[in-house]
Design an enzyme around this catalytic site. Structure first.
Site, PDB file in Angstrom:
ATOM      1  N   ASP A 265       0.809  -1.219   0.000  1.00 37.35           N
ATOM      2  CA  ASP A 265       0.000   0.000   0.000  1.00 37.35           C
ATOM      3  C   ASP A 265       0.842   1.269   0.000  1.00 37.35           C
ATOM      4  OD1 ASP A 265      -2.571  -1.297   0.096  1.00 37.35           O
ATOM      5  OD2 ASP A 265      -2.131  -1.819   2.180  1.00 37.35           O
ATOM      6  N   ASP A 266       2.135   1.134  -0.197  1.00 32.78           N
ATOM      7  CA  ASP A 266       3.032   2.285  -0.125  1.00 32.78           C
ATOM      8  C   ASP A 266       2.750   3.284  -1.245  1.00 32.78           C
ATOM      9  OD1 ASP A 266       5.650   3.427   1.042  1.00 32.78           O
ATOM     10  OD2 ASP A 266       6.006   3.381  -1.117  1.00 32.78           O
ATOM     11  N   VAL A 267       2.629   4.547  -0.871  1.00 34.47           N
ATOM     12  CA  VAL A 267       2.323   5.599  -1.840  1.00 34.47           C
ATOM     13  C   VAL A 267       3.444   5.743  -2.861  1.00 34.47           C
ATOM     14  CG1 VAL A 267       1.946   8.078  -2.126  1.00 34.47           C
ATOM     15  CG2 VAL A 267       0.841   6.865  -0.234  1.00 34.47           C
TER      16      VAL A 267
END
Length: 311
Positions: A265-267
């Site tokens: 889920d890392d931007v």
């Protein structure tokens, strides 16, 4: 190889050569570190990396430079004469080896990435880059907590305030170098003490609670490593207040170097995928997981190389 020599009465140098593996580029890792210009725990200048490293009973400022195609030179800098300790340089060598992930064989990663449309673009550009880690578990956990839901620039500001208020330091060649605070130091603080640095009340609580777990020996690197399993280690971390799946995987990736750790889920990961694919929007979580299917066993390195495209 170890060499102890005294340059003059004011400055001492203790040097060693560290053999580097195939598929390692000092230039690549130096450039990656240099781009994190707001980082307060190392400095890159004149084709050298400088970092304060705890070893033995002291803190030593280490200058790291390239010594030919297959070696690094590690040089301890001190502004006043110090007595050499036999365990110091081996500890520093272990630290740098872990920091630069020198024990990992990258051949299987490159073989996989060379067949992947997305990753092939990154290995062609950053060949020899190693996953620059965070060997200190407490530092990795704190950095993961500090960076939650704020921009990177402000996260670095908060980190610097904590380090310069509560960390230890050593001076060398006119510069001050810092080591991240010990868990025992942060464990002894009150929430208002951290809030005064600009930290939110909730994050202050998280940092102090986590520090107390480490200070009491309830959470250690060995505990996580001994699970021998990413999901078990992740479960231990997410059971701690303030640590979710993203922070857990970030820590397992950067500190324990678990190759399958994957902050899906890392931007930054999403932005890198958007950039390289030419998408007009960020990918969904399901799209990221689909793209990552060929990366199995190397998710952490795939993530690190994709991050590198952004800076």
């Amino acid at each position: 190889m170890y060499i102890w020599k005294r340059d003059n009465m004011e400055q001492t140098a203790y040097e060693a050569l560290l053999k580097t593996p195939r598929m390692f580029s000092f230039t690549q890792i130096k450039n990656a570190l240099a781009n994190a210009s707001r980082e307060c725990l190392y400095r890159v200048a004149d084709d050298r990396i400088y970092k304060a490293i705890p070893a033995g009973q002291g803190i030593y400022v280490v200058e790291i430079s390239e010594a030919g195609p297959e070696a690094l030179k590690l040089r301890i800098l001190q502004e006043t004469a110090v007595t050499p300790q036999p365990e110091v340089m081996p500890e520093i060598i272990r630290y740098v080896t872990e920091w630069f992930d020198l024990d990992t064989d990258l051949a299987p990663f490159y073989a996989m990435a060379g067949q992947d449309t997305l990753l092939k673009q990154t290995i062609d550009t950053y060949s020899g880059l190693r996953l620059a880690g965070i060997p200190d578990l407490f530092e990795a956990l704190c950095w993961g907590i500090i960076g939650q839901q704020i921009n990177l620039s402000y996260a670095h500001t908060l980190k610097r305030r904590i380090v310069e208020r509560y960390g230890r330091s050593a001076a060398a060649e006119g510069e001050q170098y810092w080591v991240f605070p010990a868990p025992e130091t942060i464990a002894a603080l009150s929430v208002p003490g951290l809030k005064g640095l600009g930290m939110s009340e909730r994050k202050s609580e998280y940092l102090i609670d986590t520090a107390r777990m480490l200070a009491q020996g309830k959470l250690t690197r060995e505990l996580l490593q001994d699970t021998g399993d990413l999901k078990k280690a992740e479960a231990i971390l997410v059971s701690i207040r303030g640590i979710g799946p993203w922070t857990a995987n970030y820590v397992l990736m950067r500190c324990l170097k678990m190759p399958t750790a994957f902050p899906a889920d890392d931007v930054g990961l999403h932005n890198a995928i958007k950039l390289l694919t030419g998408m007009d929007r960020k990918p969904t979580r399901q799209e990221v997981l689909k793209l990552a299917e060929p990366w199995k066993g190397w998710e952490s390195y795939a993530t690190f190389y994709l991050w590198r495209t952004l800076y």
